[in-house]
Design a protein around this motif. Structure first.
Motif, PDB file in Angstrom:
ATOM      1  N   GLU A  65      43.551  35.655  38.956  1.00  0.00           N
ATOM      2  CA  GLU A  65      44.102  34.559  38.150  1.00  0.00           C
ATOM      3  C   GLU A  65      44.931  35.070  36.957  1.00  0.00           C
ATOM      4  N   MET A  66      44.350  35.953  36.172  1.00  0.00           N
ATOM      5  CA  MET A  66      45.013  36.389  34.941  1.00  0.00           C
ATOM      6  C   MET A  66      44.920  37.913  34.812  1.00  0.00           C
ATOM      7  N   SER A 125      52.285  30.361  42.098  1.00  0.00           N
ATOM      8  CA  SER A 125      51.002  29.660  42.223  1.00  0.00           C
ATOM      9  C   SER A 125      50.298  29.509  40.878  1.00  0.00           C
ATOM     10  N   GLY A 126      50.909  30.023  39.804  1.00  0.00           N
ATOM     11  CA  GLY A 126      50.335  29.833  38.482  1.00  0.00           C
ATOM     12  C   GLY A 126      49.538  31.018  37.955  1.00  0.00           C
ATOM     13  N   ARG A 127      49.442  32.086  38.736  1.00  0.00           N
ATOM     14  CA  ARG A 127      48.818  33.296  38.188  1.00  0.00           C
ATOM     15  C   ARG A 127      49.647  33.775  37.002  1.00  0.00           C
ATOM     16  N   GLN A 128      48.974  34.370  36.026  1.00  0.00           N
ATOM     17  CA  GLN A 128      49.698  34.830  34.851  1.00  0.00           C
ATOM     18  C   GLN A 128      49.301  36.251  34.483  1.00  0.00           C
ATOM     19  N   ALA A 129      50.239  36.928  33.855  1.00  0.00           N
ATOM     20  CA  ALA A 129      49.933  38.242  33.286  1.00  0.00           C
ATOM     21  C   ALA A 129      50.444  38.273  31.863  1.00  0.00           C
ATOM     22  N   LEU A 155      41.282  39.103  35.605  1.00  0.00           N
ATOM     23  CA  LEU A 155      40.299  38.027  35.735  1.00  0.00           C
ATOM     24  C   LEU A 155      40.530  37.338  37.071  1.00  0.00           C
ATOM     25  N   SER A 183      38.584  34.605  40.259  1.00  0.00           N
ATOM     26  CA  SER A 183      37.734  33.416  40.394  1.00  0.00           C
ATOM     27  C   SER A 183      36.256  33.778  40.408  1.00  0.00           C
ATOM     28  N   ARG A 184      35.933  35.021  40.764  1.00  0.00           N
ATOM     29  CA  ARG A 184      34.515  35.394  40.850  1.00  0.00           C
ATOM     30  C   ARG A 184      34.111  36.450  39.832  1.00  0.00           C
ATOM     31  N   GLY A 185      35.048  36.878  38.975  1.00  0.00           N
ATOM     32  CA  GLY A 185      34.686  37.894  37.991  1.00  0.00           C
ATOM     33  C   GLY A 185      35.915  38.573  37.432  1.00  0.00           C
ATOM     34  N   ALA A 186      35.699  39.718  36.837  1.00  0.00           N
ATOM     35  CA  ALA A 186      36.802  40.447  36.219  1.00  0.00           C
ATOM     36  C   ALA A 186      36.589  41.930  36.424  1.00  0.00           C
TER      37      ALA A 186
END
Lengths: 334, 334, 334, 334
Positions: free
Chosen positions: B144-145, B219-223, B242, B244-247
């Motif tokens: 995600e990030m 898709s909206g992922r960001q860095a 980061l 959806s299930r952890g980092a």
């Protein structure tokens, strides 16, 4: 001047030293000897060096120094042989499992004036050197208490254990050397406790796998050493020194410097699992220190005396376990 | 088969690659070229290779591949020359400061079918590879990030800064490549902010020393990327992802893994201060990956396309700063 | 039901327990007694409770339980008094410095059927409970080796040291209790070494400031304890347990969870400097556990037997130092 | 003098403040008001205070100050009411979701000369205070770059999200306040990017769950904020400040300070999962700071102006996302 080496023993640790010699700009590997032809050939092929017999190496004028990586029971004889031939000698620990044999050997070394260095690789680890540096710079004041945790990922093969001289002479000996180095004062008494917890076969072979030791110097400084032959999380190698003004500690090395966070928590990888990977820089520094000592003519940083004293502490520890009492080092060395 | 190398450029980074080639069992350095004779001689002496002109290397049948470490403004011409000569090409980033020139160059590479790899060394760092491995194994779920902190110990010399193409093309470009790699999806829009905080001379040269960037994919992922040309505590290189299930995060590398405790607190040494020390394993892995790609005939892990896209992100970031708006990558690459 | 408390002793630790009682929804402080009127008044004012004599408290029908925080040499008498009066008793460690006196006292407790809990606060620290929880859940397999580092920021006043019973009975006693708890098996033999390193006055008072202990159980499990009366960096309280499948460790608590990075390195604040700050949660949990035990009628988590056995280990350790040998606990407890 | 409080709103955060007031020696809770009788009764029972209507509290001469914990859309009206009644007012953030309404409200506060403090609890966290302390002492030199990572364990209920004013006004607003506090200079421009990655329902409600923001001050200082509504590993709250002479960072808080080592690696527990647990000390310090400000007559540490400016940054961030451009704060506040 490039120091020209002969390598005696082409096994696991022999390969490590061959690699360290190759990467040292002041050293070159001229020849290798090993009872197993295939082992010698592998080193010769990889490093472009000769294969010679030990005797030939002893008489080779193009060889200045040898690295002894043969089985332990040959060390003292080889040290004496090469000392008499005027070669500088780097020998893997221990010099011998018998304290008397070590003493006799060191007498020969002294008489011949040969350069001898014993392979206590940990003193050359960059982190442990930084610990020692902090002590020497006075950052933590006067040294009071040393704590060493040293645990192997797993026990060596049983046939190795049977001829290793026991955990104190084989494994703890490194920690005894570290303790002497960090305490800055000779231990006078040794107390030790030992158990068999990881594998009954170790006990059947007359050895232990889990030991704790307390060392005490004349001025009251103390060191504790905790050893186990099994640590599932990797090769555990930590030292910590408490002084009058603070403390300094060296941390373990992991497989990678990452951390994974999930609903189960934050996880970092296990420790490096193998002494060669963990101490790769130490082995390189160790050979460099030997080369420097030979070139500059001073004494080696880890002498025969260091080998003798570490072995005496091992013998004292074993006696302490057997007799359930504090053993004075002077009882052993007398 | 051993890959036979010609090295173009015997400067700082050239020496790093020469060392990596020497330590690679599947690679050998045949010749070096440099406009400065002394630089070429130093490499030739240390590695026992020839000195040849670039033109001679291009026509040498005993050379399979070249490593281009010359000044940036020669990269594209050299890539084209060696691509046409049928050599495999490893080129330091960037291919060129002009996006159009990069596109033209890549067209030649495509037409000739040459193997090209661009030197984004960080992808080959063992820790960052472990981060990517954790992502690829699904440990943290869907990405995600991405957060990247990248700070140099100090700014390069002003004359380097003047011809570097600016901080986005010279320094952030590594982070753009990392972000693309970790996001697993192409960034579509770029927002950036830039300041001069460490040295007014950098501003006078038309550049920035402190920048922050936000990238966003379809898709909206960001860095986010944060850069500074100055970090007194060493070479700061951290990534965190980061999902959806952890980092998962990679930590910095210190000068030594020790900690000193005093009444003032617990202190660990500064970070390794130099990119070559920090990324020594990455440079070795990078050359090994290039050798493998050439030998096995597949595509290289960091392609010309990767070089082009990282540069496009740099151009978009600069445009975002200048125009105070989100810039679409398609505006740049169109 | 709310447990109604009388507090005996309004000193430093008395205040801690008064606070813990206030914050416990199931407890209330009814009265305080102290030989120093001002001390009792301070507690009474802050907590809105009565001031009564010890004798009155013993006869107060509105008091269910007492917390004994008076000087050590009164503990055993007070336990007996209140046990006979049918009050539940929470007593600070140690019950007495004389093992025989402790035995006699526990006999009275047994005869009266009184509830007795001894204040080994560390067992109630959330981190140490998490360590114990990991052991009990089998996460690290069978316990093999316990390591406890326990260092005070500085020595207590000399007049306290003189009547403390010595470092083993005053300070190490906490670690003996922790070791028993974590080993999950009674220690059979004790080896100890002791020095005076931080202040000669401690030696002149017949005590030590720097000690190391090895405990060994029947099955060969071992614990090592390292103590110092001085740690410039704060109150050092670490435990580590090695098992057949892994290890678990509890970390220290710092003044703040921050890190400052400069050219000199990365610095975190010193440790919390005072046992009351460090163990504030433990003291709250401890009182809650006592209240629960009284309400639910079960045995207390830290019994008189625990107090006895920790003291026996302290006596054995001292004997080991004095006689330079492994001392069997059975020699002491027989 | 003890400050006598009325509590408006007996929900989750109301309970936190009631507890903080009880533990503050200079504060006492006189009455509580809540539209839900059971909620008010619970607080009244636990804290032994009256239940009164808001109107009665406003007219109670035995109440000096109120804590407003009612729904957001009542905040501004209540502030005005109590300001006019001459009570000191502590109000949870935000004052209102409408910037204009906030401005009008602050005008009333100014006219009445009332004391107003807005609940930006994080400024009172001991770790963050230590970070600010290091900055103020000059330890890291001049502030250049602030990095804030703030992630919730999970999204609030959808009906809360719908009336929250959106992630920037509800969640990021805390980070905007922190950024202002740490930058030491007002942000001039805002760039932001936003996505829906954790739950499409959030997007359907017109909100985002994953945002990144860049703030820039007049002198070029920058702050980046990264937010997510989901972090499986707990409540992630980190700040880091880079200055000309170094950096300072605050670390997360874990459920326990232990580490478990197995063949799978070294695992520490997840983070504290809930803002009330994480910030329990902050809430206590916050009320203490309010009491101090009222008693000593100075300005509050987090003023209405702070509430206004944080909201303006939130509005600017949303505008930046919507218009894809850098938004000047002056556009919003004008």
């Amino acid at each position: 001047m490039t120091l020209r080496f002969g390598l005696l023993g082409a096994g696991r640790i022999g390969k490590v030293h061959a690699g360290a010699i190759r990467n040292d700009n002041n050293a070159t590997l001229v020849a290798v000897a090993d009872a197993v032809p295939a082992a010698a050939e592998a080193i010769a092929r990889e490093h472009g060096c000769d294969i010679r017999s030990i005797e030939t190496i002893a008489d080779s004028p193009d060889i200045d120094a040898v690295v002894i990586c043969t089985p332990t029971d040959t060390h003292a004889d080889l040290i004496e042989l090469f000392a008499r031939k005027g070669k500088a000698v780097f020998c893997e620990k221990p010099i011998d499992l018998s304290l008397q044999r070590v003493k006799d050997c060191l007498k020969v070394v002294e008489e011949t004036g040969a350069v001898l260095m014993v392979g206590f690789n940990r003193r050359f680890d960059p982190d442990f050197m930084a610990v020692k540096g902090a002590i020497d710079q006075g950052t933590i004041g006067t040294v009071e208490m040393v704590t060493i945790a040293s645990r192997d990922p797993g026990a060596p093969p049983m046939d190795y254990i049977r001829r290793s001289g026991g955990i104190f002479r084989d494994m703890t000996i490194h920690d005894f050397d570290m303790a002497r180095w960090l305490l800055g004062e000779e231990p006078e008494t040794v107390m030790a406790q030992a158990s068999v917890l990881t594998d009954p076969a170790i006990g059947e072979a007359g050895d232990y796998d889990s030991v704790n030791v307390i060392l005490r110097t004349a001025s009251g400084r103390q060191a504790i050493i905790t050893n186990s032959r099994r640590a599932t999380y990797g090769y555990d190698q930590r030292i910590e020194v408490l002084g009058s003004r603070g403390a300094v500690a060296a941390e373990n090395h992991r497989e990678a410097n990452i951390e994974i966070a999930t609903a189960q928590g934050f996880t970092r990888p296990p420790l490096l699992n193998f002494f060669m990977t963990r101490y790769v820089a130490a082995y390189a520094n160790e050979i460099a220190a030997f080369v420097r000592a030979v070139r500059e003519g001073g004494s080696t940083p880890t002498t025969g005396e260091d080998g003798l004293r570490a072995l005496a502490l091992a013998d004292a520890a074993l006696k302490s376990v057997q007799e359930g009492r504090a053993v004075r080092v002077s009882e052993i060395l007398a």
